[in-house]
Design a protein around this motif. Structure first.
Motif, PDB file in Angstrom:
ATOM      1  N   PHE A 101       0.888  -1.164   0.000  1.00 50.89           N
ATOM      2  CA  PHE A 101       0.000   0.000   0.000  1.00 50.89           C
ATOM      3  C   PHE A 101       0.925   1.212   0.000  1.00 50.89           C
ATOM      4  O   PHE A 101       1.599   1.498   0.988  1.00 50.89           O
ATOM      5  N   SER A 102       0.997   1.915  -1.126  1.00 53.59           N
ATOM      6  CA  SER A 102       2.036   2.936  -1.315  1.00 53.59           C
ATOM      7  C   SER A 102       1.554   4.335  -0.925  1.00 53.59           C
ATOM      8  O   SER A 102       0.376   4.561  -0.628  1.00 53.59           O
ATOM      9  N   PHE A 103       2.497   5.265  -0.970  1.00 54.80           N
ATOM     10  CA  PHE A 103       2.190   6.672  -0.721  1.00 54.80           C
ATOM     11  C   PHE A 103       1.144   7.166  -1.721  1.00 54.80           C
ATOM     12  O   PHE A 103       0.254   7.953  -1.373  1.00 54.80           O
ATOM     13  N   VAL A 104       1.253   6.721  -2.964  1.00 55.86           N
ATOM     14  CA  VAL A 104       0.286   7.106  -3.994  1.00 55.86           C
ATOM     15  C   VAL A 104      -1.098   6.572  -3.643  1.00 55.86           C
ATOM     16  O   VAL A 104      -2.105   7.280  -3.804  1.00 55.86           O
ATOM     17  N   ASP A 105      -1.179   5.332  -3.162  1.00 56.09           N
ATOM     18  CA  ASP A 105      -2.463   4.752  -2.747  1.00 56.09           C
ATOM     19  C   ASP A 105      -3.063   5.544  -1.595  1.00 56.09           C
ATOM     20  O   ASP A 105      -4.274   5.768  -1.526  1.00 56.09           O
ATOM     21  N   MET A 106      -2.193   5.949  -0.647  1.00 61.94           N
ATOM     22  CA  MET A 106      -2.661   6.733   0.486  1.00 61.94           C
ATOM     23  C   MET A 106      -3.251   8.059   0.001  1.00 61.94           C
ATOM     24  O   MET A 106      -4.330   8.486   0.439  1.00 61.94           O
ATOM     25  N   GLY A 107      -2.560   8.719  -0.924  1.00 60.99           N
ATOM     26  CA  GLY A 107      -3.069   9.970  -1.473  1.00 60.99           C
ATOM     27  C   GLY A 107      -4.396   9.767  -2.189  1.00 60.99           C
ATOM     28  O   GLY A 107      -5.302  10.605  -2.104  1.00 60.99           O
ATOM     29  N   PHE A 108      -4.517   8.637  -2.881  1.00 65.39           N
ATOM     30  CA  PHE A 108      -5.764   8.323  -3.572  1.00 65.39           C
ATOM     31  C   PHE A 108      -6.911   8.196  -2.573  1.00 65.39           C
ATOM     32  O   PHE A 108      -8.007   8.716  -2.804  1.00 65.39           O
ATOM     33  N   CYS A 109      -6.668   7.502  -1.459  1.00 64.56           N
ATOM     34  CA  CYS A 109      -7.710   7.326  -0.433  1.00 64.56           C
ATOM     35  C   CYS A 109      -8.144   8.662   0.155  1.00 64.56           C
ATOM     36  O   CYS A 109      -9.342   8.928   0.312  1.00 64.56           O
ATOM     37  N   VAL A 110      -7.172   9.506   0.482  1.00 65.76           N
ATOM     38  CA  VAL A 110      -7.486  10.806   1.080  1.00 65.76           C
ATOM     39  C   VAL A 110      -8.299  11.662   0.112  1.00 65.76           C
ATOM     40  O   VAL A 110      -9.311  12.275   0.483  1.00 65.76           O
ATOM     41  N   LEU A 111      -7.872  11.703  -1.145  1.00 67.75           N
ATOM     42  CA  LEU A 111      -8.588  12.508  -2.134  1.00 67.75           C
ATOM     43  C   LEU A 111      -9.968  11.914  -2.423  1.00 67.75           C
ATOM     44  O   LEU A 111     -10.939  12.653  -2.634  1.00 67.75           O
ATOM     45  N   ALA A 112     -10.071  10.583  -2.423  1.00 65.39           N
ATOM     46  CA  ALA A 112     -11.369   9.928  -2.637  1.00 65.39           C
ATOM     47  C   ALA A 112     -12.346  10.306  -1.534  1.00 65.39           C
ATOM     48  O   ALA A 112     -13.520  10.600  -1.793  1.00 65.39           O
ATOM     49  N   VAL A 113     -11.873  10.306  -0.293  1.00 67.61           N
ATOM     50  CA  VAL A 113     -12.727  10.679   0.843  1.00 67.61           C
ATOM     51  C   VAL A 113     -13.179  12.136   0.711  1.00 67.61           C
ATOM     52  O   VAL A 113     -14.348  12.463   0.932  1.00 67.61           O
ATOM     53  N   ALA A 114     -12.251  13.022   0.344  1.00 66.82           N
ATOM     54  CA  ALA A 114     -12.598  14.436   0.185  1.00 66.82           C
ATOM     55  C   ALA A 114     -13.589  14.630  -0.960  1.00 66.82           C
ATOM     56  O   ALA A 114     -14.579  15.365  -0.833  1.00 66.82           O
ATOM     57  N   TYR A 115     -13.325  13.980  -2.080  1.00 65.79           N
ATOM     58  CA  TYR A 115     -14.178  14.077  -3.274  1.00 65.79           C
ATOM     59  C   TYR A 115     -15.608  13.636  -2.966  1.00 65.79           C
ATOM     60  O   TYR A 115     -16.575  14.354  -3.242  1.00 65.79           O
ATOM     61  N   VAL A 116     -15.739  12.466  -2.369  1.00 65.54           N
ATOM     62  CA  VAL A 116     -17.057  11.928  -2.057  1.00 65.54           C
ATOM     63  C   VAL A 116     -17.681  12.668  -0.872  1.00 65.54           C
ATOM     64  O   VAL A 116     -18.838  13.085  -0.919  1.00 65.54           O
ATOM     65  N   GLY A 117     -16.903  12.842   0.194  1.00 63.14           N
ATOM     66  CA  GLY A 117     -17.448  13.376   1.435  1.00 63.14           C
ATOM     67  C   GLY A 117     -17.946  14.799   1.310  1.00 63.14           C
ATOM     68  O   GLY A 117     -19.057  15.120   1.770  1.00 63.14           O
ATOM     69  N   ILE A 118     -17.159  15.666   0.696  1.00 60.12           N
ATOM     70  CA  ILE A 118     -17.565  17.064   0.586  1.00 60.12           C
ATOM     71  C   ILE A 118     -18.811  17.196  -0.282  1.00 60.12           C
ATOM     72  O   ILE A 118     -19.743  17.933   0.046  1.00 60.12           O
ATOM     73  N   GLY A 119     -18.848  16.462  -1.393  1.00 59.78           N
ATOM     74  CA  GLY A 119     -20.017  16.526  -2.272  1.00 59.78           C
ATOM     75  C   GLY A 119     -21.297  16.102  -1.587  1.00 59.78           C
ATOM     76  O   GLY A 119     -22.315  16.808  -1.642  1.00 59.78           O
ATOM     77  N   PHE A 120     -21.274  14.965  -0.904  1.00 61.84           N
ATOM     78  CA  PHE A 120     -22.496  14.462  -0.271  1.00 61.84           C
ATOM     79  C   PHE A 120     -22.822  15.213   1.019  1.00 61.84           C
ATOM     80  O   PHE A 120     -23.993  15.331   1.387  1.00 61.84           O
ATOM     81  N   MET A 121     -21.821  15.721   1.717  1.00 59.17           N
ATOM     82  CA  MET A 121     -22.086  16.547   2.889  1.00 59.17           C
ATOM     83  C   MET A 121     -22.914  17.771   2.484  1.00 59.17           C
ATOM     84  O   MET A 121     -23.885  18.135   3.157  1.00 59.17           O
ATOM     85  N   TYR A 122     -22.548  18.384   1.369  1.00 54.75           N
ATOM     86  CA  TYR A 122     -23.261  19.571   0.932  1.00 54.75           C
ATOM     87  C   TYR A 122     -24.644  19.249   0.376  1.00 54.75           C
ATOM     88  O   TYR A 122     -25.483  20.145   0.275  1.00 54.75           O
ATOM     89  N   PHE A 123     -24.895  18.009   0.030  1.00 56.94           N
ATOM     90  CA  PHE A 123     -26.259  17.633  -0.350  1.00 56.94           C
ATOM     91  C   PHE A 123     -27.183  17.847   0.843  1.00 56.94           C
ATOM     92  O   PHE A 123     -28.243  18.464   0.736  1.00 56.94           O
TER      93      PHE A 123
END
Length: 262
Positions: A101-123
């Motif tokens: 599980f690489s640094f790139v994978d970690m960045g992907f997870c963090v950005l995925a959470v932000a991408y999904v979370g912020i969008g649906f939070m604002y719903f």
């Protein structure tokens, strides 16, 4: 087409009353959609939702999406700190996993959470600001999509971004914006949105229309990068949750940032 239409009608019959009702029922469905979207995006990168990074991502998503008072008055002040802890734990897992599980994978997870979370939070947050605002946001996306499709079919000649989405055209893109402007005019002169002058409403609506189309292109680029057709198969004929909510993930946060919601 028949399957697609039936799915859309059933989804609207379930979804619209929950949006109208708001409060806890809407919060529950928004959480369900967000976690489904997180599952879809992590799966694209072959990260299992119940792996350690997947579970840390689920915790981080919960923290981002948790509404403010009166639901959880004690957690809101620690949200940023908790998300930082989640990120540090993911970084630590790159060592424990010996870089499987690489640094790139970690960045992907963090950005995925932000991408999904912020969008649906604002719903949820947009609905709490008033039903007219969430209705306006939904209609901007739907009217833009419909206008882009109709204008693209009738007059589409020049490809908008063939490397990302080969079926979209410049004429469809402009047609979607034009239809959103008509929507703004209707909302203004019926008095459904007040406290804002018509010129500003038109400008903001055009920005949101462009943002919705950009959100759709962003998800198309993501799928093309991972060489998949749909983000999931939850909605027959429509794909996954991300396929249906990609535009809203861009439009709803902007509605709250721009001077539209009073």
């Amino acid at each position: 087409m028949k399957t697609r239409t039936i799915t859309a009608l059933l989804a609207l019959l379930i979804f619209v009353p929950i949006v109208v009702l708001g409060s806890w029922p809407l919060l529950a469905i928004v959480f369900l959609l967000a976690y489904t979207a997180l599952y879809e995006i992590l799966k694209m990168n072959r990260i299992h939702i119940f792996s350690i990074p997947g579970m840390l991502s689920m915790v981080a998503l919960f923290i981002i999406m948790m509404p403010q008072e009166p639901y959880m008055p004690y957690i809101s002040g620690f949200q940023v700190d908790l998300i930082i802890v989640m990120a540090l734990l993911m970084l630590s897992f790159t060592v424990i996993s010996k870089n499987r599980f690489s640094f790139v994978d970690m960045g992907f997870c963090v950005l995925a959470v932000a991408y999904v979370g912020i969008g649906f939070m604002y719903f949820y947050e947009t609905r709490e600001a008033g039903i007219i605002y969430i209705l306006y946001g939904l209609l901007i996306v739907w009217v833009t999509d419909t206008g882009a499709y109709l204008f693209g079919r009738a007059m589409g000649r020049r490809k908008l971004w063939p490397q990302i989405s080969p079926n979209k055209t410049v004429e469809g893109f402009l047609g979607g914006i034009f239809c959103s402007v008509l929507l703004a005019v209707v909302f203004y002169f019926t008095g459904w949105i007040d406290g804002i002058n018509v010129f500003l409403l038109l400008v903001l609506t055009m920005i949101l229309s462009v943002a919705g189309q950009l959100g759709d292109l962003v998800e198309s680029a993501l799928k093309r990068h991972f060489d998949i057709k749909d983000s999931g198969q939850l909605l027959p004929g429509h794909g996954g949750v991300l396929d249906r909510f990609d535009s809203f993930i861009f439009v709803l946060p902007l509605m709250n940032i721009l001077p539209l919601i009073n």
